[in-house]
Design a protein around this motif. Sequence first.
Motif, mmCIF file in Angstrom:
data_model
loop_
_atom_site.group_PDB
_atom_site.id
_atom_site.type_symbol
_atom_site.label_atom_id
_atom_site.label_comp_id
_atom_site.label_asym_id
_atom_site.label_seq_id
_atom_site.Cartn_x
_atom_site.Cartn_y
_atom_site.Cartn_z
ATOM 1 N N LYS A 17 42.887 39.125 19.023
ATOM 2 C CA LYS A 17 43.743 38.397 19.960
ATOM 3 C C LYS A 17 44.222 39.343 21.051
ATOM 4 O O LYS A 17 44.184 40.552 20.896
ATOM 5 C CB LYS A 17 44.952 37.809 19.230
ATOM 6 C CG LYS A 17 44.567 36.768 18.189
ATOM 7 C CD LYS A 17 45.780 36.209 17.513
ATOM 8 C CE LYS A 17 45.386 35.178 16.472
ATOM 9 N NZ LYS A 17 46.567 34.650 15.776
ATOM 10 N N ILE A 18 44.697 38.757 22.158
ATOM 11 C CA ILE A 18 45.219 39.581 23.248
ATOM 12 C C ILE A 18 46.744 39.527 23.251
ATOM 13 O O ILE A 18 47.342 38.557 22.787
ATOM 14 C CB ILE A 18 44.653 39.171 24.624
ATOM 15 C CG1 ILE A 18 44.984 37.715 24.959
ATOM 16 C CG2 ILE A 18 43.175 39.433 24.702
ATOM 17 C CD1 ILE A 18 44.667 37.333 26.388
ATOM 18 N N ALA A 19 47.337 40.584 23.768
ATOM 19 C CA ALA A 19 48.787 40.693 23.902
ATOM 20 C C ALA A 19 49.077 41.508 25.151
ATOM 21 O O ALA A 19 48.157 41.980 25.829
ATOM 22 C CB ALA A 19 49.383 41.346 22.667
ATOM 23 N N VAL A 20 50.361 41.698 25.446
ATOM 24 C CA VAL A 20 50.791 42.427 26.633
ATOM 25 C C VAL A 20 51.713 43.558 26.207
ATOM 26 O O VAL A 20 52.560 43.378 25.333
ATOM 27 C CB VAL A 20 51.549 41.484 27.604
ATOM 28 C CG1 VAL A 20 52.032 42.232 28.828
ATOM 29 C CG2 VAL A 20 50.676 40.325 28.008
ATOM 30 N N ILE A 21 51.537 44.725 26.817
ATOM 31 C CA ILE A 21 52.455 45.834 26.564
ATOM 32 C C ILE A 21 53.744 45.534 27.331
ATOM 33 O O ILE A 21 53.721 45.366 28.554
ATOM 34 C CB ILE A 21 51.861 47.175 27.032
ATOM 35 C CG1 ILE A 21 50.628 47.535 26.199
ATOM 36 C CG2 ILE A 21 52.903 48.274 26.943
ATOM 37 C CD1 ILE A 21 49.924 48.798 26.637
ATOM 38 N N VAL A 22 54.881 45.460 26.595
ATOM 39 C CA VAL A 22 56.153 45.177 27.252
ATOM 40 C C VAL A 22 57.062 46.399 27.312
ATOM 41 O O VAL A 22 57.984 46.439 28.127
ATOM 42 C CB VAL A 22 56.902 43.997 26.583
ATOM 43 C CG1 VAL A 22 56.165 42.704 26.816
ATOM 44 C CG2 VAL A 22 57.115 44.235 25.116
ATOM 45 N N GLU A 23 56.801 47.390 26.462
ATOM 46 C CA GLU A 23 57.605 48.611 26.478
ATOM 47 C C GLU A 23 56.796 49.724 25.835
ATOM 48 O O GLU A 23 56.068 49.502 24.877
ATOM 49 C CB GLU A 23 58.904 48.397 25.699
ATOM 50 C CG GLU A 23 59.861 49.573 25.724
ATOM 51 C CD GLU A 23 60.470 49.805 27.087
ATOM 52 O OE1 GLU A 23 60.063 50.795 27.724
ATOM 53 O OE2 GLU A 23 61.335 49.031 27.519
ATOM 54 N N ILE A 70 46.415 34.412 32.707
ATOM 55 C CA ILE A 70 45.742 35.554 32.080
ATOM 56 C C ILE A 70 44.855 35.131 30.924
ATOM 57 O O ILE A 70 43.742 35.642 30.766
ATOM 58 C CB ILE A 70 46.794 36.596 31.605
ATOM 59 C CG1 ILE A 70 47.499 37.218 32.815
ATOM 60 C CG2 ILE A 70 46.168 37.665 30.742
ATOM 61 C CD1 ILE A 70 46.628 38.085 33.686
ATOM 62 N N VAL A 71 45.312 34.172 30.108
ATOM 63 C CA VAL A 71 44.521 33.752 28.949
ATOM 64 C C VAL A 71 43.205 33.130 29.418
ATOM 65 O O VAL A 71 42.134 33.406 28.858
ATOM 66 C CB VAL A 71 45.323 32.786 28.053
ATOM 67 C CG1 VAL A 71 44.474 32.277 26.904
ATOM 68 C CG2 VAL A 71 46.575 33.484 27.509
ATOM 69 N N ALA A 72 43.255 32.323 30.464
ATOM 70 C CA ALA A 72 42.028 31.717 31.009
ATOM 71 C C ALA A 72 41.118 32.787 31.605
ATOM 72 O O ALA A 72 39.890 32.739 31.419
ATOM 73 C CB ALA A 72 42.382 30.685 32.070
ATOM 74 N N LYS A 73 41.704 33.777 32.303
ATOM 75 C CA LYS A 73 40.888 34.866 32.851
ATOM 76 C C LYS A 73 40.202 35.629 31.727
ATOM 77 O O LYS A 73 39.035 36.024 31.853
ATOM 78 C CB LYS A 73 41.758 35.835 33.657
ATOM 79 C CG LYS A 73 42.184 35.318 35.002
ATOM 80 C CD LYS A 73 43.045 36.349 35.711
ATOM 81 C CE LYS A 73 43.625 35.829 36.994
ATOM 82 N NZ LYS A 73 44.540 36.780 37.631
ATOM 83 N N TRP A 74 40.932 35.862 30.624
ATOM 84 C CA TRP A 74 40.349 36.587 29.488
ATOM 85 C C TRP A 74 39.206 35.782 28.888
ATOM 86 O O TRP A 74 38.138 36.324 28.612
ATOM 87 C CB TRP A 74 41.416 36.891 28.435
ATOM 88 C CG TRP A 74 40.824 37.353 27.151
ATOM 89 C CD1 TRP A 74 40.753 36.661 25.981
ATOM 90 C CD2 TRP A 74 40.165 38.613 26.891
ATOM 91 N NE1 TRP A 74 40.110 37.401 25.025
ATOM 92 C CE2 TRP A 74 39.744 38.597 25.558
ATOM 93 C CE3 TRP A 74 39.901 39.725 27.673
ATOM 94 C CZ2 TRP A 74 39.068 39.667 24.979
ATOM 95 C CZ3 TRP A 74 39.231 40.795 27.095
ATOM 96 C CH2 TRP A 74 38.818 40.758 25.766
ATOM 97 N N GLU A 75 39.412 34.477 28.677
ATOM 98 C CA GLU A 75 38.376 33.649 28.058
ATOM 99 C C GLU A 75 37.132 33.543 28.930
ATOM 100 O O GLU A 75 36.035 33.333 28.416
ATOM 101 C CB GLU A 75 38.933 32.265 27.738
ATOM 102 C CG GLU A 75 39.917 32.300 26.583
ATOM 103 C CD GLU A 75 40.675 31.001 26.401
ATOM 104 O OE1 GLU A 75 40.531 30.094 27.261
ATOM 105 O OE2 GLU A 75 41.425 30.906 25.419
ATOM 106 N N ASN A 76 37.280 33.694 30.248
ATOM 107 C CA ASN A 76 36.135 33.640 31.154
ATOM 108 C C ASN A 76 35.481 34.995 31.374
ATOM 109 O O ASN A 76 34.450 35.078 32.041
ATOM 110 C CB ASN A 76 36.554 33.055 32.510
ATOM 111 C CG ASN A 76 36.871 31.585 32.404
ATOM 112 O OD1 ASN A 76 36.311 30.878 31.580
ATOM 113 N ND2 ASN A 76 37.789 31.127 33.224
ATOM 114 N N SER A 77 36.056 36.055 30.819
ATOM 115 C CA SER A 77 35.487 37.389 31.015
ATOM 116 C C SER A 77 34.249 37.566 30.142
ATOM 117 O O SER A 77 34.108 36.940 29.085
ATOM 118 C CB SER A 77 36.515 38.467 30.676
ATOM 119 O OG SER A 77 36.747 38.506 29.285
#
Length: 136
Positions: A28-34, A88-95
């Motif tokens: 799965k994907i996530a985002v670095i927040v700190e 971002i989720v759509a961009k990831w799925e289309n990558s």
Amino acid sequence: MSPQESNFKRFVEVGRVVLLNSGPSAGKIAVIVEIIDHNRAIIDGPLTSVPRQAFSYRHLSLTPLRLSKLPRGAGSGCVRRQLEKEGIVAKWENSSWAKRRAAIEKRRSLNDFQRFEVMLAKKARRDVVRKALAKA
């Protein structure tokens, strides 16, 4: 090469989208927040059901995607709004990276008969290509 120019394009930074390589949320994907230190960061993935947690860099893969204007230590609600706003989720799925991972996963999940059908389809395709080349 100028002294300011770097060979590296993906940096560990707040807002960087990462792919998790291990643990219960692997794939799965996530985002670095700190950023905690040189070994760990706090990640959050509200749209991909990844809980907010400290995660080691050695179990992450940095993607080319990045959230712009995400403040340090942003809450899950702020991260969710930014992810939805920038798609971002759509961009990831289309990558191509995500598509290749999905194809590998699909191939791994095939049973014996499905692998047999794939083999027959490949043979049929090879035969059509061979005949077309023989005509040309």
